[in-house]
Design a protein around this motif. Structure first.
Motif, PDB file in Angstrom:
ATOM      1  N   TYR A 117       0.887  -1.172   0.000  1.00 37.13           N
ATOM      2  CA  TYR A 117       0.000   0.000   0.000  1.00 37.13           C
ATOM      3  C   TYR A 117       0.917   1.212   0.000  1.00 37.13           C
ATOM      4  O   TYR A 117       2.068   1.120   0.442  1.00 37.13           O
TER       5      TYR A 117
ATOM      6  N   ASP B 233       4.040   4.440   8.120  1.00 42.40           N
ATOM      7  CA  ASP B 233       3.182   3.265   7.958  1.00 42.40           C
ATOM      8  C   ASP B 233       3.484   2.711   6.576  1.00 42.40           C
ATOM      9  O   ASP B 233       3.160   3.333   5.563  1.00 42.40           O
TER      10      ASP B 233
ATOM     11  N   ASP C 266       1.706  -5.170   7.536  1.00 39.83           N
ATOM     12  CA  ASP C 266       1.270  -3.801   7.831  1.00 39.83           C
ATOM     13  C   ASP C 266       1.998  -3.368   9.107  1.00 39.83           C
ATOM     14  O   ASP C 266       1.788  -3.976  10.168  1.00 39.83           O
TER      15      ASP C 266
ATOM     16  N   HIS D 149      -7.225  -5.528  11.858  1.00 45.58           N
ATOM     17  CA  HIS D 149      -7.798  -5.984  10.587  1.00 45.58           C
ATOM     18  C   HIS D 149      -6.977  -7.153  10.070  1.00 45.58           C
ATOM     19  O   HIS D 149      -5.805  -7.295  10.410  1.00 45.58           O
TER      20      HIS D 149
ATOM     21  N   VAL E 110      -3.893  -5.577   2.118  1.00 43.76           N
ATOM     22  CA  VAL E 110      -3.465  -5.113   3.441  1.00 43.76           C
ATOM     23  C   VAL E 110      -4.657  -5.102   4.406  1.00 43.76           C
ATOM     24  O   VAL E 110      -4.506  -5.435   5.582  1.00 43.76           O
TER      25      VAL E 110
ATOM     26  N   GLU F 115      -2.991  -2.158  16.116  1.00 44.00           N
ATOM     27  CA  GLU F 115      -2.438  -0.851  15.768  1.00 44.00           C
ATOM     28  C   GLU F 115      -3.129   0.325  16.458  1.00 44.00           C
ATOM     29  O   GLU F 115      -3.782   1.146  15.823  1.00 44.00           O
TER      30      GLU F 115
ATOM     31  N   GLU G 120       2.015  -0.094  15.110  1.00 34.12           N
ATOM     32  CA  GLU G 120       1.297  -1.175  14.419  1.00 34.12           C
ATOM     33  C   GLU G 120       2.234  -2.324  14.106  1.00 34.12           C
ATOM     34  O   GLU G 120       3.300  -2.129  13.521  1.00 34.12           O
TER      35      GLU G 120
HETATM   36  N1  GLY Z   1      -1.773   0.776   6.360  1.00 36.94           N
HETATM   37  C1  GLY Z   1      -3.170   0.915   6.548  1.00 36.94           C
HETATM   38  C2  GLY Z   1      -3.588   0.515   7.876  1.00 36.94           C
HETATM   39  O1  GLY Z   1      -2.814   0.607   8.805  1.00 36.94           O
HETATM   40  O2  GLY Z   1      -4.657   0.004   8.087  1.00 36.94           O
END
Ligand code: GLY
Ligand code: MN
Ligand code: MN
Length: 392
Positions: free
Chosen positions: A170, A201, A212, A290, A296, A315, A356
């Motif tokens: 991403y 990030d 992620d 998630h 992602v 996160e 995260e």
């Molecule tokens: N990188 C997108 C998120 O942290 O959900």
């Protein structure tokens, strides 16, 4: 197709696909309709003369009994006034010819398959997150007052490509100073200054799987006391969430554990006046779990209890934005809230912190795939210290 190969290079033959993937039966896209037509007419397709397989036999028995099913990836249902997507009109034509066959959406099956990673997928995801972890460490080393956010982004993405990743998973978020409070800041154009925090990030797409990771680090190498207070609170929330991320619990339980820590912490810092309601949402603005995988934000059912093979993020983040206060509806309760938190807010203004990590639940418990990236205050400050060779 010689002309296409001249422009784009070699197209794999069926035999080459089998050799490279281990998938025994490979058809060209042009064979899709002949294949489907043969299957629902009980005609042989691809089998040698006289050859049958158990799968073929049982499928034919179901079709004959009027229980044949065809699963297609329909995609989101379009509104009646919208044009019919190709798969829907194809399904209509199929229905006119092969009555008695029911058509089902393949998505739930595929989603289920994606939610629990196979041992092979686990291995690839682990490698993917390791590349992203190395990239974050390189990004931290490229962080310094006077440098630009895009220099950090370049340092990170260089590690992706150097290690054989296909691309980013991403677009990188590299936000310094006030930009650290913008959730999807994508410009990476600001010059970093001493005293800023830098929120990064970023993660690679390696062999189709994406982790992620977010780290928030002090540009000058040391957290200020105020930055440290917010950072330690977010870290404590992540730790509390990790402690309940075990088989049988849901992601909602994980989120709840972090919220309790955040509420108590914000109250102590004077950033909320009531830990019972939703005041904490002013600063704690997004969900913290998630699924990760081919996307992602991967597909998967959040009602399902956590189980071995599932991969997800934890996160927590706090974002001290002036706009968050400005946007509160003007009423007596909010006016009182703003007044009471004004002093604390002035102290923490423009601080954005997210921590995260990417996790895999295994039979042995929770595995933090991004564990090599410095995370505690001490680890981060130690990693940011210039090495003796660099100082020379
Ligand atoms: N990188 C997108 C998120 O942290 O959900
Ligand atoms: Mn995430
Ligand atoms: Mn992220």
């Amino acid at each position: 197709n010689a002309r296409r190969e001249h422009w784009n290079g070699h197209t794999l033959t069926r035999e080459e696909v089998t050799a490279q993937t281990g998938i025994e039966t490979v058809y060209m896209v042009s064979q899709f309709e002949p294949f489907i037509t043969a299957m629902f007419n009980a005609r042989n397709f691809g089998l040698r003369r006289g050859e049958t397989t158990t799968e073929w036999n049982s499928f034919q028995a179901e079709v004959k009994a009027g229980r044949g099913r065809l699963a297609l990836l329909f995609g989101p249902r379009p509104a009646p006034s919208q044009p019919l997507p190709e798969v829907y009109s194809w399904a209509n034509k199929f229905r006119e010819r092969f009555f008695g066959v029911s058509m089902i959406d393949a998505k739930p099956m595929v989603d289920d398959l994606r939610q629990v990673k196979t041992p092979y997928e686990q291995k690839v995801l682990e490698k993917s997150v390791l590349i992203s972890s190395d990239a974050h460490k390189a990004g931290m080393k490229a962080t310094a007052p006077g440098r630009f956010e895009y220099e950090v982004e370049a340092a990170i993405e260089q590690v992706y490509l150097t290690n054989g990743a296909m691309s980013w998973g991403y677009p990188s978020i590299v936000g310094s100073g006030p930009n650290s409070t913008i959730l999807h800041y994508g410009e990476s154009s600001r010059k970093m200054e001493a005293g800023d925090l830098l929120l990064v990030d970023a993660a690679a797409n390696y062999q189709g799987l994406t982790g992620d990771i977010t780290r928030t680090t002090p540009v000058s190498g040391k957290f200020s006391p105020a930055q440290k207070e917010i950072y330690e609170l977010v870290l404590a929330a992540q730790e509390a969430a990790m402690a309940v991320a075990r088989a049988g619990n849901k992601t909602a339980d994980v989120e709840k554990a972090s919220e309790e820590v955040i509420k108590a912490g914000l109250l102590k810092l004077g950033l909320i006046t009531d830990a019972k309601g939703d005041q904490f949402r002013t600063w704690y603005t997004h969900g913290i779990c998630h699924w990760i995988g081919m996307d992602v934000h991967d597909v998967g059912d959040y009602e399902k209890p956590l189980a071995s093979g599932m991969a997800f993020t934890i996160e927590p983040g706090l974002y001290l934005r002036q706009q968050a206060l400005n946007d509160l509806p003007d009423n007596p309760a909010n006016r009182e809230f703003k007044e009471k938190v004004a002093t604390a807010f002035a102290k923490y203004k423009d601080i954005g912190v997210r921590i995260e990590d990417s996790f895999l639940l295994t039979d042995a418990g929770l595995k933090r795939l991004s564990s090599t990236v410095p995370r505690t205050v001490e680890e981060v400050e130690a990693w940011l210290k210039p090495s003796p060779t660099a100082r020379r």
